[in-house]
Write a protein that holds these residues in place. Structure first.
Motif, PDB file in Angstrom:
ATOM      1  N   THR A 211       0.814  -1.215   0.000  1.00 47.79           N
ATOM      2  CA  THR A 211       0.000   0.000   0.000  1.00 47.79           C
ATOM      3  C   THR A 211       0.849   1.266   0.000  1.00 47.79           C
ATOM      4  O   THR A 211       0.382   2.319  -0.442  1.00 47.79           O
ATOM      5  CB  THR A 211      -0.912   0.030   1.235  1.00 47.79           C
ATOM      6  OG1 THR A 211      -0.110  -0.126   2.423  1.00 47.79           O
ATOM      7  CG2 THR A 211      -1.938  -1.089   1.177  1.00 47.79           C
ATOM      8  N   GLN A 212       2.098   1.179   0.483  1.00 46.25           N
ATOM      9  CA  GLN A 212       2.947   2.365   0.574  1.00 46.25           C
ATOM     10  C   GLN A 212       3.761   2.614  -0.703  1.00 46.25           C
ATOM     11  O   GLN A 212       4.463   3.621  -0.796  1.00 46.25           O
ATOM     12  CB  GLN A 212       3.920   2.219   1.756  1.00 46.25           C
ATOM     13  CG  GLN A 212       3.245   1.949   3.090  1.00 46.25           C
ATOM     14  CD  GLN A 212       2.356   3.091   3.533  1.00 46.25           C
ATOM     15  OE1 GLN A 212       2.744   4.249   3.412  1.00 46.25           O
ATOM     16  NE2 GLN A 212       1.177   2.782   4.040  1.00 46.25           N
ATOM     17  N   ASN A 228      -3.040  -6.037 -16.560  1.00 50.55           N
ATOM     18  CA  ASN A 228      -4.326  -5.361 -16.601  1.00 50.55           C
ATOM     19  C   ASN A 228      -4.794  -4.972 -15.205  1.00 50.55           C
ATOM     20  O   ASN A 228      -5.599  -4.061 -15.043  1.00 50.55           O
ATOM     21  CB  ASN A 228      -5.388  -6.251 -17.258  1.00 50.55           C
ATOM     22  CG  ASN A 228      -5.135  -6.445 -18.739  1.00 50.55           C
ATOM     23  OD1 ASN A 228      -4.785  -5.496 -19.438  1.00 50.55           O
ATOM     24  ND2 ASN A 228      -5.301  -7.669 -19.223  1.00 50.55           N
ATOM     25  N   VAL A 229      -4.307  -5.696 -14.212  1.00 46.37           N
ATOM     26  CA  VAL A 229      -4.674  -5.443 -12.825  1.00 46.37           C
ATOM     27  C   VAL A 229      -3.527  -5.889 -11.932  1.00 46.37           C
ATOM     28  O   VAL A 229      -2.792  -6.824 -12.266  1.00 46.37           O
ATOM     29  CB  VAL A 229      -5.991  -6.182 -12.466  1.00 46.37           C
ATOM     30  CG1 VAL A 229      -5.820  -7.682 -12.584  1.00 46.37           C
ATOM     31  CG2 VAL A 229      -6.478  -5.786 -11.085  1.00 46.37           C
ATOM     32  N   LEU A 230      -3.360  -5.214 -10.804  1.00 46.33           N
ATOM     33  CA  LEU A 230      -2.240  -5.486  -9.903  1.00 46.33           C
ATOM     34  C   LEU A 230      -2.755  -5.529  -8.466  1.00 46.33           C
ATOM     35  O   LEU A 230      -3.370  -4.559  -7.995  1.00 46.33           O
ATOM     36  CB  LEU A 230      -1.179  -4.398 -10.052  1.00 46.33           C
ATOM     37  CG  LEU A 230       0.148  -4.562  -9.303  1.00 46.33           C
ATOM     38  CD1 LEU A 230       0.905  -5.797  -9.797  1.00 46.33           C
ATOM     39  CD2 LEU A 230       1.008  -3.321  -9.494  1.00 46.33           C
ATOM     40  N   PRO A 231      -2.542  -6.645  -7.732  1.00 44.92           N
ATOM     41  CA  PRO A 231      -3.013  -6.715  -6.341  1.00 44.92           C
ATOM     42  C   PRO A 231      -2.168  -5.857  -5.405  1.00 44.92           C
ATOM     43  O   PRO A 231      -0.969  -5.686  -5.621  1.00 44.92           O
ATOM     44  CB  PRO A 231      -2.868  -8.209  -6.007  1.00 44.92           C
ATOM     45  CG  PRO A 231      -1.812  -8.718  -6.918  1.00 44.92           C
ATOM     46  CD  PRO A 231      -1.921  -7.900  -8.180  1.00 44.92           C
ATOM     47  N   VAL A 232      -2.826  -5.309  -4.389  1.00 41.15           N
ATOM     48  CA  VAL A 232      -2.161  -4.481  -3.380  1.00 41.15           C
ATOM     49  C   VAL A 232      -2.302  -5.179  -2.035  1.00 41.15           C
ATOM     50  O   VAL A 232      -3.399  -5.580  -1.636  1.00 41.15           O
ATOM     51  CB  VAL A 232      -2.791  -3.075  -3.312  1.00 41.15           C
ATOM     52  CG1 VAL A 232      -2.059  -2.214  -2.294  1.00 41.15           C
ATOM     53  CG2 VAL A 232      -2.777  -2.414  -4.682  1.00 41.15           C
ATOM     54  N   VAL A 233      -1.182  -5.342  -1.332  1.00 42.03           N
ATOM     55  CA  VAL A 233      -1.170  -6.045  -0.042  1.00 42.03           C
ATOM     56  C   VAL A 233      -0.585  -5.130   1.030  1.00 42.03           C
ATOM     57  O   VAL A 233       0.085  -4.133   0.725  1.00 42.03           O
ATOM     58  CB  VAL A 233      -0.341  -7.352  -0.118  1.00 42.03           C
ATOM     59  CG1 VAL A 233      -0.963  -8.312  -1.130  1.00 42.03           C
ATOM     60  CG2 VAL A 233       1.107  -7.059  -0.507  1.00 42.03           C
ATOM     61  N   ASP A 234      -0.826  -5.483   2.300  1.00 37.38           N
ATOM     62  CA  ASP A 234      -0.211  -4.729   3.388  1.00 37.38           C
ATOM     63  C   ASP A 234       1.141  -5.349   3.726  1.00 37.38           C
ATOM     64  O   ASP A 234       1.635  -6.235   3.014  1.00 37.38           O
ATOM     65  CB  ASP A 234      -1.134  -4.672   4.605  1.00 37.38           C
ATOM     66  CG  ASP A 234      -1.443  -6.056   5.181  1.00 37.38           C
ATOM     67  OD1 ASP A 234      -0.734  -7.032   4.830  1.00 37.38           O
ATOM     68  OD2 ASP A 234      -2.385  -6.168   5.988  1.00 37.38           O
ATOM     69  N   THR A 235       1.753  -4.904   4.802  1.00 41.42           N
ATOM     70  CA  THR A 235       3.102  -5.371   5.146  1.00 41.42           C
ATOM     71  C   THR A 235       3.136  -6.846   5.535  1.00 41.42           C
ATOM     72  O   THR A 235       4.200  -7.454   5.554  1.00 41.42           O
ATOM     73  CB  THR A 235       3.665  -4.534   6.307  1.00 41.42           C
ATOM     74  OG1 THR A 235       2.737  -4.549   7.405  1.00 41.42           O
ATOM     75  CG2 THR A 235       3.894  -3.093   5.860  1.00 41.42           C
ATOM     76  N   ASN A 237       1.335  -9.175   3.863  1.00 35.91           N
ATOM     77  CA  ASN A 237       0.865  -9.878   2.668  1.00 35.91           C
ATOM     78  C   ASN A 237      -0.633 -10.173   2.715  1.00 35.91           C
ATOM     79  O   ASN A 237      -1.109 -11.091   2.063  1.00 35.91           O
ATOM     80  CB  ASN A 237       1.645 -11.179   2.433  1.00 35.91           C
ATOM     81  CG  ASN A 237       1.524 -11.665   0.994  1.00 35.91           C
ATOM     82  OD1 ASN A 237       1.597 -10.889   0.059  1.00 35.91           O
ATOM     83  ND2 ASN A 237       1.324 -12.967   0.824  1.00 35.91           N
ATOM     84  N   ARG A 238      -1.383  -9.383   3.479  1.00 37.96           N
ATOM     85  CA  ARG A 238      -2.839  -9.493   3.443  1.00 37.96           C
ATOM     86  C   ARG A 238      -3.367  -8.607   2.323  1.00 37.96           C
ATOM     87  O   ARG A 238      -3.030  -7.428   2.241  1.00 37.96           O
ATOM     88  CB  ARG A 238      -3.451  -9.081   4.789  1.00 37.96           C
ATOM     89  CG  ARG A 238      -3.189 -10.066   5.911  1.00 37.96           C
ATOM     90  CD  ARG A 238      -4.072  -9.724   7.115  1.00 37.96           C
ATOM     91  NE  ARG A 238      -3.679  -8.435   7.658  1.00 37.96           N
ATOM     92  CZ  ARG A 238      -2.947  -8.281   8.758  1.00 37.96           C
ATOM     93  NH1 ARG A 238      -2.518  -9.341   9.424  1.00 37.96           N
ATOM     94  NH2 ARG A 238      -2.652  -7.067   9.205  1.00 37.96           N
ATOM     95  N   MET A 239      -4.220  -9.168   1.498  1.00 37.87           N
ATOM     96  CA  MET A 239      -4.709  -8.433   0.339  1.00 37.87           C
ATOM     97  C   MET A 239      -5.747  -7.397   0.769  1.00 37.87           C
ATOM     98  O   MET A 239      -6.686  -7.700   1.507  1.00 37.87           O
ATOM     99  CB  MET A 239      -5.310  -9.385  -0.689  1.00 37.87           C
ATOM    100  CG  MET A 239      -5.657  -8.700  -1.990  1.00 37.87           C
ATOM    101  SD  MET A 239      -5.824  -9.845  -3.344  1.00 37.87           S
ATOM    102  CE  MET A 239      -6.297  -8.695  -4.649  1.00 37.87           C
ATOM    103  N   VAL A 240      -5.559  -6.166   0.268  1.00 39.52           N
ATOM    104  CA  VAL A 240      -6.461  -5.086   0.646  1.00 39.52           C
ATOM    105  C   VAL A 240      -7.125  -4.427  -0.563  1.00 39.52           C
ATOM    106  O   VAL A 240      -8.098  -3.692  -0.406  1.00 39.52           O
ATOM    107  CB  VAL A 240      -5.717  -4.005   1.464  1.00 39.52           C
ATOM    108  CG1 VAL A 240      -5.303  -4.552   2.809  1.00 39.52           C
ATOM    109  CG2 VAL A 240      -4.498  -3.477   0.708  1.00 39.52           C
TER     110      VAL A 240
END
Length: 431
Positions: A211-212, A228-235, A237-240
């Motif tokens: 996220t940062q 086409n799409v990119l997943p964003v995770v927290d520190t 590795n939980r998907m947000v």
């Protein structure tokens, strides 16, 4: 129709003036949202709000997202609370966040009042992420599946929840703690056996960002890996959330506009035609004053050598040519280096390689320009050989120094945490 031409605009204005609302609606529903937004910007000031009400609910929301902030604000102020809530209910969360960030405080207050509790909570969560980070541009509306699900279960889940998601082309496999385990395409699910489990068909080597992460770095990944799409995770590795390619394109346009503005040392995030004369003056005049005052040193140097320059008018006449050539050479090097820095091709550790390459280019350019200038001075301006040699030698040195300054300053600025685009044409030219 890729853009709105004058003939079409005139026709639509005539229909509006003659109150042919049914015809207007029939035309508008055949257009893409971006085309409708462009048309509204060209129509009379009293037209966009009534025309907007002619659009079907889904098309209206998509058109609203494509509009410029000032047009969005104008429409919001004309909406009833019911109409505003209807538009907000159709927006994806990331588009709603962009809207909140662009609007003045009194409009934001009304927007949040009409948003449902879940939307309001999601907006507040996304607004907490740093500006220009992956978290600030992501959407939390993605398809999440469990690893034990079968293909049949996954298709049923997508049918049940997919209408509210930004995209269903990529589905993400997460565990009970929302850790990202893998990704599977919709095609992969459809083509798999009905009893095949997600954990058996998913791709575990998933490219993701935190996220940062800076939004410019995120946009660069789309180009690098053709995403086409990119997943964003927290520190942990939980998907947000996810960042989609349309958001990446917006980031690229925004960053490019910002860099071009900074290269002219007149930064602005507003479209040129929407920027007032006062704002343009206010952004430009401080730098122009600074650069003008710094050029005083040039006058001091010329005054110091006044006796030598008075010996030959050709020496004085050569000064503008030398200064222009130096500025042009420095700008060429700086723009090339800034581009490579923005694409991640250059780093501070490459400084010596850049120096070596630019030094050789400078020598070749300097010699070529000096030879051409030497011939011009002798044949056209009838200058004596010693004066011509002096000017041409000065030209070689000027080109060399300008190339080295032009390639060095952006790299140093990047190393110190400044935007390299600021170290561009006017700044380097003055130096």
């Amino acid at each position: 129709m890729s853009q709105i031409d004058n003939a079409f605009e005139t026709t639509m204005e005539k229909l509006w003036e003659n109150k042919k609302y049914n015809t207007l609606r029939d035309v508008l529903v055949t257009m893409q949202p971006a085309q409708v937004a462009a048309l509204f910007a060209m129509m009379p000031d009293n037209a966009p709000a009534p025309l907007f009400r002619l659009l079907p609910k889904e098309q209206a929301a998509e058109t609203f997202v494509e509009m410029e902030p000032d047009m969005q604000e104008k429409l919001i102020r004309s909406f009833s609370d019911t109409e505003l809530k209807s538009v907000l209910d159709e927006l994806y969360v990331d588009d709603a966040v962009d809207l909140v960030e662009e609007m003045p405080a009194n409009v934001v207050k009304r927007l949040l009042a009409q948003a449902d509790p879940d939307m309001r909570k999601s907006i507040n969560e996304l607004l907490r992420y740093p500006e220009d980070s992956a978290g600030s541009i992501m959407t939390i509306e993605f398809v999440a599946l469990r690893p034990q699900m079968t293909a049949a279960d996954a298709i049923a889940s997508i049918r049940r929840t997919g209408m509210d998601k930004e995209t269903v082309n990529n589905c993400y496999i997460i565990d009970e703690s929302r850790h990202l385990l893998g990704v599977v395409s919709l095609r992969g699910i459809v083509m798999a056996r009905e009893d095949a489990r997600m954990q058996d068909i998913m791709e575990t080597n998933v490219i993701s960002v935190t996220t940062q992460e800076d939004q410019e770095s995120v946009a660069r990944l789309f180009s690098l890996y053709d995403l086409n799409v990119l997943p964003v995770v927290d520190t942990e590795n939980r998907m947000v959330g996810i960042v989609t390619v349309d958001d990446a394109i917006d980031v690229i346009e925004e960053e490019t506009t910002e860099d071009i503005s900074k290269m002219a040392i007149t930064p602005s995030d507003r479209p040129y035609l929407k920027t007032s004369v006062w704002m343009l003056w206010k952004s430009r005049i401080p730098w122009l004053l600074l650069l003008m005052l710094s050029a005083t040193f040039t006058g001091m140097i010329i005054t110091h050598f006044e006796g030598v320059l008075s010996f030959s008018i050709a020496l004085t006449a050569a000064i503008p040519m030398l200064m222009d050539t130096g500025g042009n050479c420095g700008s060429q090097s700086s723009v090339t280096v800034i581009r490579s820095l923005s694409l991640g091709e250059l780093h501070f550790k490459d400084l010596f390689k850049v120096w070596w390459k630019e030094a050789r280019v400078a020598v070749m350019c300097g010699v070529t320009l000096a030879v051409a200038n030497f011939v011009k001075l002798l044949l056209i301006e009838r200058v004596c050989v010693p004066i011509a040699l002096t000017i041409c030698l000065t030209l070689c040195v000027t080109v060399f120094i300008a190339k080295m300054v032009g390639c060095t300053l952006p790299i140093l600025a990047d190393k110190l945490g400044f935007d390299p685009a600021v170290m561009a044409s006017p700044f380097i030219t003055t130096i």
